[in-house]
Design a protein around this motif. Sequence first.
Motif, short mmCIF file in Angstrom:
data_model
loop_
_atom_site.label_atom_id
_atom_site.label_comp_id
_atom_site.label_asym_id
_atom_site.label_seq_id
_atom_site.Cartn_x
_atom_site.Cartn_y
_atom_site.Cartn_z
N CYS A 153 34.95 33.92 92.51
CA CYS A 153 35.33 34.43 91.19
C CYS A 153 34.25 35.36 90.66
O CYS A 153 34.56 36.46 90.14
CB CYS A 153 35.57 33.26 90.24
SG CYS A 153 35.82 33.74 88.54
N GLU A 173 31.17 41.00 85.81
CA GLU A 173 30.88 40.89 84.39
C GLU A 173 30.66 39.44 83.96
O GLU A 173 29.90 39.17 83.03
CB GLU A 173 31.98 41.55 83.54
CG GLU A 173 33.35 40.91 83.64
CD GLU A 173 34.20 41.37 84.82
OE1 GLU A 173 35.37 40.97 84.87
OE2 GLU A 173 33.72 42.10 85.71
N ILE A 174 31.27 38.50 84.67
CA ILE A 174 31.04 37.08 84.37
C ILE A 174 29.62 36.71 84.78
O ILE A 174 28.92 36.00 84.05
CB ILE A 174 32.08 36.18 85.08
CG1 ILE A 174 33.51 36.54 84.63
CG2 ILE A 174 31.79 34.71 84.81
CD1 ILE A 174 34.60 35.82 85.39
N SER A 214 39.08 35.30 84.79
CA SER A 214 38.67 36.70 84.64
C SER A 214 37.67 36.94 83.51
O SER A 214 37.32 38.08 83.24
CB SER A 214 39.90 37.57 84.42
OG SER A 214 40.56 37.19 83.24
N SER A 215 37.21 35.86 82.86
CA SER A 215 36.22 36.06 81.80
C SER A 215 35.26 34.87 81.75
O SER A 215 35.58 33.77 82.22
CB SER A 215 36.91 36.21 80.43
OG SER A 215 37.43 34.97 79.99
N TYR A 216 34.11 35.13 81.14
CA TYR A 216 33.11 34.08 81.01
C TYR A 216 33.63 32.95 80.11
O TYR A 216 33.38 31.78 80.37
CB TYR A 216 31.81 34.67 80.46
CG TYR A 216 30.69 33.67 80.36
CD1 TYR A 216 30.36 32.85 81.44
CD2 TYR A 216 29.94 33.54 79.20
CE1 TYR A 216 29.33 31.94 81.35
CE2 TYR A 216 28.91 32.63 79.10
CZ TYR A 216 28.61 31.83 80.19
OH TYR A 216 27.59 30.92 80.09
N HIS A 251 34.49 39.33 89.77
CA HIS A 251 34.31 39.71 88.37
C HIS A 251 32.81 39.68 88.03
O HIS A 251 32.32 38.74 87.42
CB HIS A 251 35.07 38.75 87.44
CG HIS A 251 36.53 38.73 87.70
ND1 HIS A 251 37.38 39.71 87.26
CD2 HIS A 251 37.31 37.84 88.36
CE1 HIS A 251 38.61 39.43 87.64
NE2 HIS A 251 38.59 38.30 88.32
#
Length: 134
Positions: free
Chosen positions: A113, A119-120, A53-55, A117
Amino acid sequence: MPVIDFEVRKECPPNLCDCRREQLLHDAQACRDVLRLNLTEEKKLLAHIEAISSYAQLQKLGLQLQKNLGVVLRIEAGSNEVRTVRGFQIALDEQPGLCRKTRASIPAAIRRCLAAHPEIAYAILNENDLLAGA
């Protein structure tokens, strides 16, 4: 053939894969860590990738793939305009023992993914200064 103390991925059907698994199994000097990625482990890896869920987690995944399996993951913005996640070039470097299907399934999971998400995807673009000033 040297002794291997872990479950190895089953061999691919003849002439359908270019993984050179047998060559790797018979080379006593070769690093066989990539063979740890059997079908069960690959399914776990794909589920893990889709849960990212994040870079920072994606970067950590790339480091862990390289450290534990010797697999190099490359994620770059495509040469043309990036409008969707299909615009990213996502690939695993070829190496003996890395199945063709795996080289396709991991990038596909990363694309899913990124689609879940965005934002990634923006963080990847920002890292390459593609969104500077936007």
